[in-house]
Design an enzyme around this catalytic site. Structure first.
Site, PDB file in Angstrom:
ATOM      1  N   ASP A  45       0.820  -1.208   0.000  1.00 16.65           N
ATOM      2  CA  ASP A  45       0.000   0.000   0.000  1.00 16.65           C
ATOM      3  C   ASP A  45       0.854   1.257   0.000  1.00 16.65           C
ATOM      4  O   ASP A  45       0.490   2.269  -0.601  1.00 16.65           O
ATOM      5  CB  ASP A  45      -0.913   0.002   1.223  1.00 16.65           C
ATOM      6  CG  ASP A  45      -2.051  -1.010   1.087  1.00 16.65           C
ATOM      7  OD1 ASP A  45      -2.125  -1.668   0.027  1.00 16.65           O
ATOM      8  OD2 ASP A  45      -2.842  -1.145   2.029  1.00 16.65           O
ATOM      9  N   ASP A  80      -2.658  13.558  21.652  1.00 21.50           N
ATOM     10  CA  ASP A  80      -1.353  13.454  21.001  1.00 21.50           C
ATOM     11  C   ASP A  80      -1.439  13.865  19.542  1.00 21.50           C
ATOM     12  O   ASP A  80      -0.417  14.149  18.915  1.00 21.50           O
ATOM     13  CB  ASP A  80      -0.824  12.028  21.090  1.00 21.50           C
ATOM     14  CG  ASP A  80      -0.426  11.641  22.512  1.00 21.50           C
ATOM     15  OD1 ASP A  80      -0.378  12.537  23.374  1.00 21.50           O
ATOM     16  OD2 ASP A  80      -0.168  10.450  22.754  1.00 21.50           O
TER      17      ASP A  80
END
Length: 296
Positions: A76, A181
């Site tokens: 991918d 985060d």
């Protein structure tokens, strides 16, 4: 017919499959153009030391010529890299999975060899995949790279010691402030990637949606949110340090926190060649081991 060939590496065990592909194309008078870096990789093998094909290295070389297909050999990540060359040219991608997982590269190498005649005779299905488009409030070096993403756009904290705050607006209406985060904005194609690993939903590629998935959120009730792909996302980032990280698929850069982000659906699609219209769910079953008894 004229085709483009792209890859980032080639293992020796995959040479026989690549040889069959090249032999078929040559015997059917198909004109092969190989991406320059991949050409050098191929030339390092004894089997391909006498390669004599035209090369390309820039997307303008693709859009100014009449290419029917681009074949990518890898996983991918190879396809995500290839779209920086394809861009809005409309050239369909034939992803040959010579790696491991491969949600996008739907043809494994054994199936690819068996289906090669159908591929070149255009008897398979071309599936459109939507992309994300990014604009920033401050021009800079980051604007020079390809500002579209097939999988996701990710905002991440720069330092590991503190979270960042991301003010999110949908169509100019304030949504929330993520204390986290980071934040992932994903297409349906990217929903099986980073977003999934952070608890995001799987979205079929035919759906017209994007998903916002917080990364390790500190506010308890922050959850992934699915929105229409007709909506625009505006983000403003606050951080204890001066900058934050931004990734678009496999491309990473750093931005100052004063730089605000504007994200929306791209004005073009990437087209992937697949065996059939419903192979996406077959791929999910195989890759995620659905329906398989794993107790033994």
């Amino acid at each position: 017919m004229k085709i483009a060939v792209y890859g980032q590496k080639l293992c020796k065990k995959n040479i026989p499959y690549f040889n069959q592909f090249m032999g078929y194309a040559s015997s059917h008078s198909i004109e092969i153009h190989i991406e320059k870096s991949f050409f050098h990789i191929l030339s390092s093998f004894e089997e391909f030391k006498n390669l004599d094909f035209p090369v390309f290295s820039h997307y303008k070389e693709l859009i100014t010529q009449d290419f029917s297909l681009m074949f990518t050999f890898g996983g991918d990540g190879t396809i995500l890299s290839a779209i920086t060359l394809i861009r809005d040219s409309g050239i369909p991608i034939v992803g040959v999975n010579t790696g491991n997982l491969g949600f996008l590269a739907t043809f494994n190498k054994e199936v690819f060899v068996k289906k090669i005649d159908q591929i070149f005779n255009k008897k398979l299905h071309i599936m459109p995949r939507s992309l994300l488009s990014l604009e920033t409030s401050i021009m800079g070096h980051h604007n020079k790279f390809f500002n579209f993403a097939l999988n996701e756009i990710v905002i991440l904290r720069k330092e590991m010691v503190s979270m960042i705050t991301i003010d999110a607006y949908i169509d100019n209406e304030f949504l929330t402030s993520y204390w986290a985060d980071g934040l992932i904005i994903s297409t349906p194609t990217g929903s099986t990637g980073y977003s999934l690993s952070c608890g995001g939903p799987i979205i079929g590629p035919e759906n017209k949606n994007f998903v916002l998935t917080p990364i390790s959120p500190h506010n308890l009730f922050s959850r992934p949110l699915i929105i229409s792909d007709h909506q625009k996302v505006y983000l403003k980032i606050h951080s204890r340090v001066k900058s934050y990280s931004l990734s678009m698929d496999t491309r990473l850069t750093s931005l100052n926190q004063e730089n605000e982000l504007y994200i929306q659906k791209a004005p073009f699609y990437i087209y992937l060649l697949q065996e059939g219209k419903n192979t996406y769910y077959k791929t999910l079953r195989e890759k995620l081991l659905w329906g398989i008894d794993q107790r033994n």
